[in-house]
Design an enzyme around this catalytic site. Structure first.
Site, PDB file in Angstrom:
ATOM      1  N   GLY A 105     -58.433  18.108 -57.771  1.00  0.00           N
ATOM      2  CA  GLY A 105     -57.266  18.496 -58.544  1.00  0.00           C
ATOM      3  C   GLY A 105     -57.638  18.724 -59.993  1.00  0.00           C
ATOM      4  O   GLY A 105     -58.768  18.449 -60.412  1.00  0.00           O
ATOM      5  N   LYS A 106     -56.739  19.257 -60.760  1.00  0.00           N
ATOM      6  CA  LYS A 106     -56.942  19.400 -62.203  1.00  0.00           C
ATOM      7  C   LYS A 106     -55.593  19.640 -62.849  1.00  0.00           C
ATOM      8  O   LYS A 106     -54.688  20.198 -62.214  1.00  0.00           O
ATOM      9  CB  LYS A 106     -57.864  20.590 -62.499  1.00  0.00           C
ATOM     10  CG  LYS A 106     -58.573  20.490 -63.826  1.00  0.00           C
ATOM     11  CD  LYS A 106     -59.786  19.571 -63.733  1.00  0.00           C
ATOM     12  CE  LYS A 106     -60.533  19.461 -65.025  1.00  0.00           C
ATOM     13  NZ  LYS A 106     -61.801  18.717 -64.836  1.00  0.00           N
TER      14      LYS A 106
END
Ligand code: NAD
Length: 416
Positions: A105-106
């Site tokens: 994720g980011k």
């Protein structure tokens, strides 16, 4: 890694090369090249002058097949959905190479934190987290620091989430201060991993890191810790550069003294026990190991032909352009790709999450021993794959990552 328009396209290029070698079936190929979730939120914040600003924030969960999404939160004016998606994809491959039970994720918010007060940053952080609160959690998505976010921001993330759910939840975020459930060894982890892969690469190339020469670009968290641990392993760090200048000493720089110098002057420039040096000189230097530990796109088609190092360890994310990587590989330079070389950071974040969930904390020695074992296993898996398929280490790292995510995707089957 943006060499042209889309950073996500760059990621896909790397992915496709490895997926072709693996003969990945079209269905899994499609799944792994699409982000699972992209969240866009508007975060209104009352600024110190009384006016209301609305900041755009993103959180992308690229793939969560192996476990909760894991990845940092970036505050920068240049943040875009394309960039956040590419970074989330890279986190997916990095976690898979590191063999930790996380997806990728980011997050990012378009803002200029250098122009914001501490109160404004806290308000923005809390509102951003409140906007994505349903998507994050210890079993869903676990953020961490990235560009322009730090331990304090992570403490606000932890507090905001905890206030919403009604109880203290330390494992919702990593990179926290020690007092709030952070892990010993986290600060040094990425540099420690860089030292370990440099040592293992040297062994593979037929020389000992003890007595080897090293040049490093960047002397921040990762560069300075790598330098110090390589020095402790017997290597001679002969050159270091940073945003302002550089220093060179053929008999090896005194790293502890250089660290002191940088804490006083914010740059290695002006260090007395060495000669002035530039980035251009660094990339041409005749050293055994070259470590770009600063920014992306530093080794390019313009300077790659001049690189004389036997080994390049990509401590930074994306320091070598695809064309430069091809040139280095053709000339027999052994390049350890970023998703392996700097994976000790996320591995120790995983250790932090494990400790928070247990409520039982390890000594620094335990953290370092477990890290050593994990990084050596990851390095071995990628090296074996590179020898098996006769490909460079970057392609091999992608093959390892894709195989791991694809295997679990096939086993879990299609929910419909
Ligand atoms: P940092 O901000 O602590 O240090 C960055 C260093 O790069 C500084 O010494 C700075 O002077 C230098 N630098 C900046 N511009 C430069 C230029 N034009 N030429 C030469 N040097 C320049 O950052 P960090 O935490 O050490 O991270 C370095 C790299 O490693 C980044 O690419 C980051 O994404 C990556 N990384 C860091 C971690 C981590 O745990 N900190 C984990 C994974 C990847």
């Amino acid at each position: 890694m943006a060499t042209h328009g889309s950073i996500f396209e760059d990621m896909l290029q790397e992915f496709d090369g490895a997926a072709r070698i693996l003969n990945l079936e079209p269905g899994i190929w499609k799944i792994l090249t699409h982000p699972k979730r992209q969240i866009i939120v508007s975060c209104p914040v009352q600024m110190d002058n009384g006016e209301i600003e609305v900041f755009t924030g993103y959180r992308v969960q690229y793939n969560i097949t192996l476990g909760p999404a894991k990845g940092g939160i970036r505050y920068h004016p240049g943040v875009s959905l394309d960039e956040v998606t590419a970074l989330a994809a890279w986190m997916t491959w990095k976690c898979a190479v590191a063999h930790i039970p996380f997806g990728g994720g980011k997050g990012g918010v378009i803002c200029d934190p250098t122009k914001m007060s501490r109160r404004e940053l806290e308000a923005l952080t809390r509102r951003y987290i409140a906007e994505i609160i349903d998507a994050i959690g210890p079993e869903k998505d676990v953020p961490a620091p990235d560009v322009n976010t730090n331990e304090q921001v992570m403490a606000w993330v932890m507090d905001t989430y905890s206030m919403h759910v009604g109880h203290t939840t330390t494992s919702v975020v990593t990179g926290k201060p020690l007092e709030l459930g952070g892990s010993l060894g986290r600060r040094e982890a990425t540099g420690r991993g860089v030292m370990i892969v440099a040592r293992e690469s040297a062994r593979h190339a037929g020389f000992d890191i003890n007595g080897a020469t090293v040049g490093i670009q960047g002397f921040g968290n990762v560069g300075s810790v790598s330098a110090d641990l390589l020095r402790a392993a017997g290597a001679r760090v002969v050159a270091v550069t940073d945003w302002k200048g550089g220093v060179y000493n053929a008999s090896g720089l005194d790293i502890p003294k250089l660290i002191e110098h940088v804490s006083r002057n914010r740059t290695v420039e002006g260090f007395m026990d060495g000669e002035p040096f530039t980035n251009d000189q660094l990339f041409k230097l005749d050293v055994d190991v070259l470590i770009p530990a600063a920014l992306e796109n530093q080794i390019t088609s313009e300077n790659a032909a001049g690189v004389r190092a036997k080994i390049v360890v990509e401590a930074a994310n994306g320091p070598t352009t695809p064309e430069a990587h091809r040139l280095l590989h053709e000339r027999g330079v052994f390049v350890v790709p970023d998703i392996l070389a700097n994976s000790a950071g996320v591995t120790t974040s995983y250790f932090e999450w494990v400790q928070d969930r247990y409520g039982y904390f390890w000594t620094e020695k335990e953290v370092n021993e477990r890290l050593e074992a994990k990084i050596c296993q990851a390095f071995d898996a990628v090296l074996r794959t590179s020898l098996k398929y006769k490909v460079d280490m970057r392609t091999a790292a992608y093959i390892v990552a894709i195989e791991r995510v694809a295997t679990v995707t096939r086993m879990r089957g299609m929910y419909a």
